[in-house]
Design a protein around this motif. Structure first.
Motif, PDB file in Angstrom:
ATOM      1  N   HIS A 139       0.860  -1.198  -0.122  1.00 36.13           N
ATOM      2  CA  HIS A 139       0.023   0.026   0.169  1.00 36.13           C
ATOM      3  C   HIS A 139       0.795   1.225  -0.080  1.00 36.13           C
ATOM      4  N   GLY A 180      -4.840  -6.462   6.034  1.00 36.07           N
ATOM      5  CA  GLY A 180      -4.362  -6.558   4.895  1.00 36.07           C
ATOM      6  C   GLY A 180      -2.820  -7.365   5.179  1.00 36.07           C
ATOM      7  N   TYR A 212      -4.124  -2.886  -8.038  1.00 35.15           N
ATOM      8  CA  TYR A 212      -4.088  -2.247  -7.184  1.00 35.15           C
ATOM      9  C   TYR A 212      -5.568  -1.876  -6.855  1.00 35.15           C
ATOM     10  N   ARG A 216      -2.439 -10.140  -0.307  1.00 39.37           N
ATOM     11  CA  ARG A 216      -1.326  -9.366  -0.991  1.00 39.37           C
ATOM     12  C   ARG A 216      -1.380  -9.964  -2.417  1.00 39.37           C
ATOM     13  N   LYS A 266     -11.413 -10.265   4.539  1.00 41.14           N
ATOM     14  CA  LYS A 266     -10.254 -10.261   5.092  1.00 41.14           C
ATOM     15  C   LYS A 266     -10.403 -10.654   6.563  1.00 41.14           C
ATOM     16  N   GLN A 315      -6.759  -4.314  -4.518  1.00 40.23           N
ATOM     17  CA  GLN A 315      -6.218  -3.991  -3.351  1.00 40.23           C
ATOM     18  C   GLN A 315      -7.121  -3.111  -2.680  1.00 40.23           C
ATOM     19  N   SER A 325      -5.157   0.813   6.008  1.00 39.88           N
ATOM     20  CA  SER A 325      -4.711   1.219   4.834  1.00 39.88           C
ATOM     21  C   SER A 325      -3.955   2.682   5.161  1.00 39.88           C
TER      22      SER A 325
END
Length: 384
Positions: free
Chosen positions: A41, A208, A367, A377, A235, A370, A275
């Motif tokens: 990140h 994450g 991304y 990951r 998650k 994400q 994040s």
């Protein structure tokens, strides 16, 4: 030589995958062929401005522009060529990159605090750490920075020997990329800063890549109860597979759960790794922390966040600890090898953390995945 990389030309833009020119390594440097690069990140923080500024702003203050820049700092690869005077590495060596360069000579390195090495503190300044000049250039001849002096989002890159760590060639390079950043930062947050002990109750906020590393650090160091906090259901469920004993979606839910689990004592330690950390997140995490406990701020905050509000009397009178960390306060030259041994022993789960592999050309898709909470990951696999 010509190679290919994911480049940011200015803040707020998308990654542009394009060819660039790469000079040979000079004294103290090596040429790497990358095998894998993690989608951390931190690179997104550079892209969206949390840790960067537009070229025009930097120029207005008389500072060197960060862009254009090759991204990526979490990676693994093979040494192709060494520069003059390099004796610790040879062509064919397998290495993991370290976004914290370690000079081995400054006060901090000599005090066992390599993670705040004076050279490492300069990794956001464009140019090679060896002499300040550039090895990476755009196709039209402009100098290219490379993030953290690594530039892992490139098929080939030139780095200082202070930014790489040799690993056993028998280890698979793809999962080893996670030992560059995600695992040391998360695992070290639990082990080095929270100092998790057998029987502890630990809360990890944000699970994450870094938070998953923290969960594993807490588990391997003997925590009895590990509570994962994340708004993304995927998650939460994933965290249970890495050692979390409970998972919830908010810190309010965590407060009720931890209060019940500890008979009101609260958590021995809390690792904050979302994040991005907002000002109000700190007090929420401190409220989960017991008297004399430790709250570790691991994630990055926006450069515009200059202050936070906490219950100062409670913080002082309850003897709480609020600490920061970079790289999990790890020593890359020692700890990367240690984490590799934990992986070989089956204790540290790396392959399981890699939700999806991407081609370099698909980096923007990675991304997006994400940001949408679809991966733990993502990894760029240069072999695809």
């Amino acid at each position: 030589m010509k190679s290919r990389a994911a480049i940011l030309h200015d803040m707020g833009q998308q990654w542009s995958v394009e060819d660039f020119e790469l000079d040979p390594p000079r004294a103290g440097e090596v040429l790497l062929e990358m095998a894998a690069a993690g989608l951390c990140h931190s690179d997104e923080h550079i892209r969206n401005g949390d840790m960067s500024a537009p070229n025009e702003v930097m120029e207005a203050f008389g500072l060197p522009s960060m862009f254009p820049m090759i991204g990526g700092h979490e990676g693994s690869g093979v040494v192709l060529e060494v520069g003059k005077g390099v004796t610790d590495f040879a062509p064919g060596d397998h290495v993991v990159t370290s976004f914290v360069a370690v000079c081995g000579e400054c006060r901090w390195c000599n005090s066992g605090m390599e993670y705040i090495c004076d050279m490492g503190a300069q990794v956001m300044v464009p140019g090679m750490p060896t002499d300040g000049t550039f090895r990476h250039h755009t196709a039209d001849g402009r100098n290219l920075g490379h993030l953290s002096k690594v530039g892992a989002f490139s098929k080939h890159t030139v780095v200082s020997t202070d930014s790489i760590v040799k690993i056993d060639p028998g280890l698979p390079l793809l999962p080893m990329a996670l030992l560059s950043c995600g695992i040391p930062t998360g695992y070290g947050s639990a082990e080095n800063r929270a100092k998790v002990k057998t029987g502890d109750t630990v809360v990890v906020i944000g699970v994450g890549g870094i938070g998953t590393g923290a969960i594993q650090g807490a588990r391997i160091n003997g925590a009895a109860q590990i509570i994962a906090v994340d708004p993304v259901e995927f998650k939460q469920k994933s965290a249970l597979g890495f050692g979390a004993t409970h998972s919830v979606s908010t810190t309010d839910e965590a407060a009720d759960l931890v209060r019940d689990l500890t008979s009101g004592v609260m958590a021995d330690s809390v690792v904050v790794s979302p994040s991005i950390i907002a000002g109000e997140d700190v007090q929420a995490a401190l409220s989960l922390t017991r008297k004399g406990g430790t709250c570790v701020l691991t994630a990055m905050t926006a450069s515009t966040t200059s202050s936070i509000a906490i219950n100062l009397q409670e913080f002082i009178l309850w003897n709480k600890n609020l600490v920061g960390t970079v790289f999990g306060s790890c020593n890359p030259r020692v700890d990367i090898a240690r984490f590799a041994r934990l992986y070989e022993a089956g204790l540290l789960q790396l392959d399981e953390m890699i939700t999806r592999r991407y081609r370099l050309d698909d980096i923007n898709e990675g991304y997006r995945d994400q940001l949408n909470g679809e991966i733990i990951r993502g990894v760029i696999d240069f072999g695809l």
